[in-house]
Scaffold this active site. Structure first.
Site, short mmCIF file in Angstrom:
data_model
loop_
_atom_site.label_atom_id
_atom_site.label_comp_id
_atom_site.label_asym_id
_atom_site.label_seq_id
_atom_site.Cartn_x
_atom_site.Cartn_y
_atom_site.Cartn_z
N LYS A 296 1.02 4.64 6.80
CA LYS A 296 0.48 5.46 5.71
C LYS A 296 1.13 6.85 5.79
O LYS A 296 1.85 7.16 6.72
CB LYS A 296 -1.04 5.62 5.84
CG LYS A 296 -1.84 4.32 5.95
CD LYS A 296 -1.92 3.53 4.67
CE LYS A 296 -2.74 2.26 4.85
NZ LYS A 296 -2.76 1.43 3.63
N SER B 299 0.80 -1.22 0.00
CA SER B 299 0.00 0.00 0.00
C SER B 299 0.84 1.28 0.00
O SER B 299 0.32 2.36 -0.31
CB SER B 299 -0.93 0.02 1.21
OG SER B 299 -0.21 0.18 2.41
#
Length: 206
Positions: free
Chosen positions: A108, A65
């Site tokens: 993230k 991701s």
């Protein structure tokens, strides 16, 4: 004159005593060395535990991701000190408790902080009316996702107080704030600093 026989007591020979004392000293030194070694190992475990709890931890990345910034199986260090004294800034790569899976940690990029307005327009991220320059996405479009059940996200979206908006650099393969909403700051664990494996890409993470 009578001669008197002088009687003497038989005494054990002391010739071998040094040998026994030497063996005793060696055993005692060996025990002391073993105890010192065990104490050193114990201290190392305690220090490592304290460092991992309060200062820095390492992670192995299981998903893509954050590609290509951070790739699958990369090993990174994240420090845990900064966010004890200050809030994250846009652009920081943060680790935090997964809001979907208990006990799991996610990584993230912080895109916006409390009070800022996030919008997704024509595949671009717009914060407070300004289109972000995001070379780390390598041109991938940033499209809205269908939020998980119970989460309502309408764009433009104002990031609530005490939370941050996070997104993966791999915008087409990341479940992030577009899906589970903003992340409370108290759920933050740390800030990614550098990659230590593989050695071919050793260095700071940006």
């Amino acid at each position: 004159m009578e001669e008197h026989e002088q009687l003497t007591e038989d005494k054990p020979s002391t010739a071998s005593a040094p040998v026994y004392r030497g063996k005793h000293l060696r055993r005692r030194n060996l025990r002391r060395e073993i105890i010192e070694l065990l104490l050193i190992i114990l201290a190392a475990f305690i220090i490592t535990g304290l460092l991992r709890t309060f200062v820095m931890d390492n992670y192995q990345i299981p998903t893509g991701s954050m590609e290509p910034t951070i790739e699958i199986n990369d090993r990174i260090f994240a420090e845990k000190v900064s966010y004890r004294f200050s809030s994250p800034s846009a652009g920081d790569i943060v680790t935090f408790h997964d809001p979907l899976v208990e006990g799991r940690v996610l990584i993230k990029r912080c895109i916006a902080v409390e009070g800022q307005t996030v919008d997704l327009i024509n595949g671009k991220v717009v914060v407070n009316g300004v289109v972000l320059d995001e070379p780390y996405t390598h041109g991938l479009q940033s499209l809205p996702l269908t939020p998980k059940k119970g989460v309502v996200i309408d764009y433009p979206y104002v990031v609530p107080e005490g939370t941050i908006w996070v997104m993966g650099d791999n915008r087409t393969s990341s479940l992030d704030s577009r899906y589970f909403g903003p992340i409370p700051e108290e759920e933050l664990i740390g800030r990614a600093l550098f990659r230590f494996m593989p050695f071919s890409r050793f260095g700071p993470i940006k």
